[in-house]
Design an enzyme around this catalytic site. Sequence first.
Site, mmCIF file in Angstrom:
data_model
loop_
_atom_site.group_PDB
_atom_site.id
_atom_site.type_symbol
_atom_site.label_atom_id
_atom_site.label_comp_id
_atom_site.label_asym_id
_atom_site.label_seq_id
_atom_site.Cartn_x
_atom_site.Cartn_y
_atom_site.Cartn_z
ATOM 1 N N ARG A 67 -25.265 -92.499 -28.168
ATOM 2 C CA ARG A 67 -24.622 -91.193 -28.038
ATOM 3 C C ARG A 67 -25.437 -90.133 -28.769
ATOM 4 O O ARG A 67 -25.796 -90.281 -29.931
ATOM 5 C CB ARG A 67 -23.201 -91.242 -28.614
ATOM 6 C CG ARG A 67 -22.454 -89.912 -28.502
ATOM 7 C CD ARG A 67 -21.113 -90.015 -29.227
ATOM 8 N NE ARG A 67 -20.264 -91.001 -28.580
ATOM 9 C CZ ARG A 67 -19.489 -90.745 -27.548
ATOM 10 N NH1 ARG A 67 -19.463 -89.533 -27.035
ATOM 11 N NH2 ARG A 67 -18.740 -91.686 -27.018
ATOM 12 N N GLU A 106 -19.106 -94.543 -34.713
ATOM 13 C CA GLU A 106 -19.733 -93.398 -35.386
ATOM 14 C C GLU A 106 -18.896 -92.132 -35.273
ATOM 15 O O GLU A 106 -18.891 -91.297 -36.167
ATOM 16 C CB GLU A 106 -21.139 -93.144 -34.826
ATOM 17 C CG GLU A 106 -21.856 -92.017 -35.569
ATOM 18 C CD GLU A 106 -23.305 -91.842 -35.168
ATOM 19 O OE1 GLU A 106 -23.859 -90.757 -35.424
ATOM 20 O OE2 GLU A 106 -23.889 -92.788 -34.626
#
Length: 320
Positions: A67, A106
């Site tokens: 990401r 995350e």
Amino acid sequence: MKKTSGLGKGLGALISGVASGAEKAREKEAAQVDTDDSAFSYAQPAIDGGVLMVDIRKVEPNPTQPRQYFDEEALDELAESMQNFGIVQPLLVTAEGDRFTIIAGERRYRAARKAQIAEIPVIVKDYTEMEILQVALIENIQRQDLTSIEEATCYKRLMDDFFFSPDDVAGKLGKRKHAVISALHLLELGPRAQELASEGKLTASHAKVLLNVEDAELQAACAEQIAQSGLSVRESETYVTATLRAVAKKAAQDEKADPTPEEKSAAQNIEKAYRSAEAELKNVLGSQVHIVPGKKKSKIEIEYYSSEELERLLALFRRI
């Protein structure tokens, strides 16, 4: 290498036995205690089931995190929820000494930092480097807020790094093979089209249409127009087809307008013949002569500058 067949069933299989649920779940019993020597607040109750509470400053993001984009507004909302209700779903991490690297979670980590939470719940897994990347990729793909380019990049990394076929990727993630292949088309686009796809303005279906445009500048222009006008896939097909036809027509006209080497040579020979004839007439008449060729008719122009000059030319013609 450990077996990873459970990955296709989602990350829940990896953290079975641990309390799960939405990150905004209401835990009204969450406690919040301020400390004097830290900028963080302790806002997370103890969790049973093999979950460790660790100092957030000892946790680091995964450098191979697929990401690239995190919506700051969404992170702010999640941080506010964490301040009120704590972190329900632990992060999945790997440990090296007293440091931890995130495998999955995350987004929660970033929100926790915004919320100034000092300790976060983690589950430590002893994965190989390849398994860590595989879990991180699948965890990200299973989320719904990846950009289309990020999702396609995850598919490609699964195929490149783990030798997955499109069928393997589809099976692991519960997706259709056609959807996986369509997503991969996005990575074949030029930079500007990929940028628009990352912004959510182009879909994988749009990408398939744009791949018909081989010229990079023209593809970027078409992508801009499709995104700006919000064209559907079918409308995009019509637009791209019309654009390519117009470009091909113009190219044909330009090609026709440009003479071949043979045609250029013939035209030069004709021009030389006219200039030679002009010179010969000038010697005969003693005046400047111009030959003006035309498609249907041509003409010869003889210059004179006085009535006397005209009388001289008339006399010459009478003698001829």
